[in-house]
Each structure stands twice: as C-alpha cells, then as structure tokens.
Design a protein around this motif. Structure first.
Motif, PDB file in Angstrom:
ATOM      1  N   VAL A 167     -11.659  -4.267 115.941  1.00  0.00           N
ATOM      2  CA  VAL A 167     -12.940  -4.900 115.923  1.00  0.00           C
ATOM      3  C   VAL A 167     -13.555  -4.602 114.368  1.00  0.00           C
ATOM      4  N   VAL A 168     -14.351  -5.333 113.903  1.00  0.00           N
ATOM      5  CA  VAL A 168     -15.104  -5.143 112.766  1.00  0.00           C
ATOM      6  C   VAL A 168     -16.502  -5.312 113.112  1.00  0.00           C
ATOM      7  N   PRO A 169     -17.159  -4.422 112.398  1.00  0.00           N
ATOM      8  CA  PRO A 169     -18.912  -4.685 112.553  1.00  0.00           C
ATOM      9  C   PRO A 169     -19.432  -5.837 111.964  1.00  0.00           C
ATOM     10  N   VAL A 221     -21.332  -3.423 115.466  1.00  0.00           N
ATOM     11  CA  VAL A 221     -20.149  -3.812 116.414  1.00  0.00           C
ATOM     12  C   VAL A 221     -20.842  -4.745 117.224  1.00  0.00           C
ATOM     13  N   PRO A 222     -20.085  -5.902 117.440  1.00  0.00           N
ATOM     14  CA  PRO A 222     -20.506  -6.980 118.223  1.00  0.00           C
ATOM     15  C   PRO A 222     -20.246  -6.670 119.531  1.00  0.00           C
ATOM     16  N   ILE A 223     -21.003  -5.904 120.500  1.00  0.00           N
ATOM     17  CA  ILE A 223     -20.818  -5.771 121.866  1.00  0.00           C
ATOM     18  C   ILE A 223     -21.026  -7.044 122.522  1.00  0.00           C
ATOM     19  N   PRO A 224     -20.316  -7.148 123.629  1.00  0.00           N
ATOM     20  CA  PRO A 224     -20.446  -8.512 124.510  1.00  0.00           C
ATOM     21  C   PRO A 224     -21.857  -8.633 124.768  1.00  0.00           C
ATOM     22  N   VAL A 231     -13.656  -9.726 116.391  1.00  0.00           N
ATOM     23  CA  VAL A 231     -15.096  -9.827 116.782  1.00  0.00           C
ATOM     24  C   VAL A 231     -15.316  -9.267 118.277  1.00  0.00           C
ATOM     25  N   ALA A 232     -14.302  -9.139 119.184  1.00  0.00           N
ATOM     26  CA  ALA A 232     -14.558  -8.634 120.307  1.00  0.00           C
ATOM     27  C   ALA A 232     -13.131  -7.811 120.726  1.00  0.00           C
TER      28      ALA A 232
END
Length: 402
Positions: free
Chosen positions: A65-67, A170-173, A199-200
């Motif tokens: 996962v990328v920020p 970080v793209p948390i849900p 991204v997830a």
C-alpha cells in the motif's frame, strides 16, 4: 451466459459496532472461522497452520500500500483531497514512482466542485520542512464525475515514491469513519508487502505473523507470491440493482514464470490468501485460453468467464502461458483483470481461501457466495451470532470450496 443477480439478495445486517475500527494488538490473535463441508467451526488465527494439508500450495499477494492520499488547498483556503488511483503518465507503476519532477495520475478528488482548475499547493499545517522543500503542486488535466487526471510537480529531484512518503497518508477504508493514525502506517500493511502500487491493503494478509508463516512452512506447505495492485474500486458499493450493470475496474497483476510452473506441477490443494489472490489465480485460465486462440495473452474482461462454455482444461491453459513466456524470454506474466466472480462462476484453480468478512451487497460477498456454492449466509450468520469483527481490521476465515 451472463448471470442476472439482484444485489439485494446479498445483504446482511452489518451495524456500526460490528466494524473493527482498529486492529487487535496482536495480528494473529484474531478469530478464525473454518468452513468445510457445509459446517462451521471456530479457531484463533494462529491455529491456521493446523488446518492446512501438508501438500498445500499457498499463494499470497505481496503488493504494498502506498500513502496515496494527499491534502491540498486553494489560495482561497478551500481544502481539496486527492487520492491517487493509478499512474497515467508514465503509465508503468515503477516508472511513475521513479519520476523525479512530475507525473500524472488518475485520482479521486474530494470536494472537487470547489476546485476551479487553479494550481493547488500541498497543505502543511504542521510546518514540516520536508514538505516545504518539495513544494508539491497539483494541476487538473481532466475531470469527470468521480475522478480526474492530476499532474503533480515538485522540487528537489526526489522520486515520486519518496514524495508520497513525505506528503501522503495511508488511505484507510472510508467505512472506518476516522482519520488515518500513526498505527495504520504499520498495521494497514502485510508483513510480506514488497511491490508498491495498491491504494487498499489485501486485508486477508494482515493477520499473518512471522510465527504463523514459519509454522506453515514447517508443516511442509509451499508458499509463493502473486502481485495484484488493489484499486479504489474495492471500496465502491454496487449501486445497480442488477449486478450485470456494475462496472469492475482494471487491476494490474504479475505472476512469475516460476510460479506458473509450480501451479502446473501442484497436486495438492491451492490455497489463496485473500480475494485479490483468488481473482489473480482465476484470471490465469482465461489468459491461457487467449494464448491458445490468438498466440498471446491480453487483459481479462469482466464477463469473459460467462460469455461461453470453455472446453480447454486448466492444464492446457497453463501450458500455453508457460510456453508463451518461455518462447518470448519473459520471466513473468504482466496483465490486467476486470474479472468479476459471482454465483455460477466455475473455479479452475483455487481450492481454499483465507479471507475477512466483507461489506453487505458487495462484489466480494458475491465472490464468497460463488466459492461456497451459495452457502454464504451460513458463514455470515455464524460470524454475526458469535461476535466476530468485520471488514478490513476484523477477523478472518478459512473457506474450503465445495
């Protein structure tokens, strides 16, 4: 034949308190539901190795996962959130991450109505000198209803991967209903994550610890990796009443020649860790069919598995892929897939699956229903009645296909 499926038939009552907002202190302390032969039993995740046959081949998704969530602001003070989905220029992930001055990405744009096309500057409320030094800017190139193409430019010659590490989160849900916190940087990532691009997170893998992985290997189970970069489409609900009207997004995947040969020679159960691994593995059959028919593989379309009855065996499809790679001196298969797995799907490779508990009325529930031959309510009713935790940071399951 394309199935007609009403998404309302795949709803269950998921209340806010059942959603795990944070991970447990220990990754492998989560509950593990075991479904086999129509029956459900309960374990702890660290018991997983004892439930795997010794001759299993276990496949993980080693995407990282990328920020990818960035916060910009206009001169007026309006805040615009930009969520990077996939690279456009250059289109290759590695080249995009290596870019040292500028690159363009397809993005989800939050508060997009307030962005009039002016150049945005990165927000820096904490006065971080590293953020000041890169002077990251965003220019809108293309815009539609949900997404747009954004060109990023910055100073200092750093690769874009480093720019994201400095500037992004970080793209948390979105269903966690909270902001990203420091612990998410570590815990919303598998221990074996290697290849940047998602991204997830492939959340089935979040439960694995070094001791569980070692116990799996000690049992004799062979492990290997595929890589499928998870897109934001994994968060998108099915809005159409009939699943036939729901568009799946393309996700790029890579499978090594060595693994293809290993799968071809495998005699025991094939265990996929996560729905992303399942979708990758099941896409291989259709890539192989394309090799047989047209001499080379190409992307897997959404409804390809349902458009006709295929007579080729799985072995023939794998042989075609292996032959294509060897003939062309390639070490890995690199394609994209839009495959949707719904009840009626014929599984060609996957025998068992490790997976979390998914959102109501989602494409992932449909995949689970297909895997257990429609018996998904037995699994979810048990989980709801026995205080299992749901979604990304929730508990896990091991499902044996009927």
């Amino acid at each position: 034949m394309r199935p007609s499926i009403k998404i309302e038939d795949y709803a269950y009552p998921l209340t806010e308190e059942r959603i795990a907002k944070y991970p447990l202190p220990e990754r492998d302390a989560s509950k593990l539901l075991y479904y086999c032969g129509g029956k459900v039993s309960e374990y702890v995740f660290r018991d997983l190795p004892s439930l795997l046959p010794a001759d299993s081949l276990m496949i993980f998704n080693d995407t990282k996962v990328v920020p990818a969530r960035l916060h910009f602001e206009r001169e007026s003070g309006a805040h615009i959130e930009i969520f990077c989905l996939e690279p456009i220029d250059p289109v290759d992930y590695n080249l995009a991450f290596a870019s040292s001055q500028s690159c363009s990405w397809k993005c989800v744009i939050g508060n997009s109505k307030r962005w009039k096309g002016d150049i945005l500057r990165l927000s820096n409320p904490e006065q971080n000198p590293e953020i000041d030094a890169i002077s990251l800017k965003a220019t809108l190139e293309v815009k539609d209803e949900r997404t747009g193409v954004v060109r990023f430019s910055w100073d200092g010659g750093l690769p874009f991967s480093r720019v994201l590490e400095i500037a992004g989160t970080v793209p948390i849900p979105p269903y966690l209903n909270r902001e990203t916190e420091a612990l998410d940087t570590e815990r919303y990532q598998t221990l074996y994550a290697k290849i940047r691009g998602s991204v997830a997170a492939p959340t089935a893998g979040l439960h694995f610890t070094e001791r569980v992985l070692q116990a799996i290997r000690d049992k004799g189970v062979v492990t290997d990796n595929v890589c499928l970069h998870v897109g934001a489409g994994t968060f998108l609900p099915v809005k159409s009443a009939d699943v036939a009207d729901h568009p799946m997004h393309r996700e790029p995947f890579t499978v090594s020649l060595e693994l293809l040969k290993r799968i071809r020679a495998n005699k025991g159960p094939l265990v996929a860790v996560g729905t992303t691994s399942v979708r990758t593995l099941e896409s291989l059959y259709y890539a192989g069919v394309k090799c047989i028919r047209q001499g080379s593989p190409s992307d897997i379309t959404q409804w390809e598995p349902y458009d006709e009855e295929y007579s080729y065996t799985t072995e023939e499809a794998l042989d075609a892929l292996i032959g294509y790679l060897e003939t062309n001196g390639l070490s890995a298969l690199r394609l994209g897939t839009r495959i949707i797995i719904v009840p009626g799907f014929r599984f060609r490779l996957t025998d068992r699956m490790v997976t979390n508990f998914h959102q109501s009325e989602s494409t992932l529930i449909l995949l689970i229903a297909a895997f257990v031959d429609g018996d998904w309510r037995t699994i979810y009713d048990y989980a709801l009645a026995h205080d299992f935790r749901f979604l990304s940071y929730g508990d896990s399951s091991l499902l044996v296909r009927k």
